[in-house]
Structure formats: C-alpha cells, structure tokens
Design a protein around this motif. Sequence first.
Motif, PDB file in Angstrom:
ATOM      1  N   LEU A   1       0.868  -1.155   0.038  1.00 12.97           N
ATOM      2  CA  LEU A   1       0.010  -0.076  -0.086  1.00 12.97           C
ATOM      3  C   LEU A   1       0.937   1.377  -0.163  1.00 12.97           C
TER       4      LEU A   1
ATOM      5  N   HIS B   1       1.112   4.104  -3.088  1.00 16.40           N
ATOM      6  CA  HIS B   1       0.543   5.596  -2.512  1.00 16.40           C
ATOM      7  C   HIS B   1       2.004   6.290  -3.215  1.00 16.40           C
ATOM      8  N   THR B   2       3.196   5.935  -2.724  1.00 15.09           N
ATOM      9  CA  THR B   2       4.400   6.516  -3.323  1.00 15.09           C
ATOM     10  C   THR B   2       4.232   6.743  -4.743  1.00 15.09           C
TER      11      THR B   2
ATOM     12  N   THR C   1       1.544   6.709  -6.670  1.00 11.17           N
ATOM     13  CA  THR C   1       0.750   7.650  -6.967  1.00 11.17           C
ATOM     14  C   THR C   1       1.299   9.258  -7.073  1.00 11.17           C
ATOM     15  N   LEU C   2       1.903   9.366  -5.688  1.00 15.34           N
ATOM     16  CA  LEU C   2       2.393  10.978  -5.226  1.00 15.34           C
ATOM     17  C   LEU C   2       3.473  11.158  -6.425  1.00 15.34           C
TER      18      LEU C   2
END
Length: 111
Positions: free
Chosen positions: A54, A58-59, A61-62
């Motif tokens: 997860l 997230h990394t 996506t950022l």
Amino acid sequence: MPDPGDGDLEARVRDLEHEVVRLKESVEVARADAAAARVLAGGADRDASDMRALLRAHTQTLTALREAQLEQQDEVRALRSDMQRGFGMLQTGIAQIVAALPNQDDEDDRG
C-alpha cells in the motif's frame, strides 16, 4: 514427593508417573502456544507485507501526481508567455488603429 530414602518404591513411582503426566500436559500447552504464535506471526507478516504494498502504491501515485504537476506548470508558463505576446501585439494594433483614426479635435475645428 516422598523422601527417596524411606524406601516406598511404589509411592515414588506413582509420584513420578503423575509428574510425567503433568509434564506431558505442560508440553501440549506449550505446543499449542507455539502453534498459535506461528499463526499470529504469519498474520503479522502478511499485514506488514500488505502495508508495504500500500505504501508503494501511494508513493507511486504521489510521484505520478508530481510529474503531472510539473508538466502542467511548464504548459502554464508557455501559455502565459503566449498570452503576454498576444496582449503585446493587441496593444500595438490598438495603438496603430487609434493613430489612424481622425482626430476629433481636428474635425471640430474644420466643421
């Protein structure tokens, strides 16, 4: 446990048998506890693995969002430059039109 020196062999054997039974039960409890600990450790490992996945998502996506923002920033800068050039040309064109218009004061004096 009776004193080994008193010679009651039967009582000593019976006490040892009880002690062996108690130790077997204790070993079974320890085995069950160890099995439960292994299950819990496996679950914790899966949970940690899920959290790492997860966090990676997230990394990513950022990072993608940052790249998109940088691209958009470049596009906005280019549009701003184009807009400033366009307004400059518009201002020059309006100035030329105004200069080409007959002066109202000149017409008032003639009329």
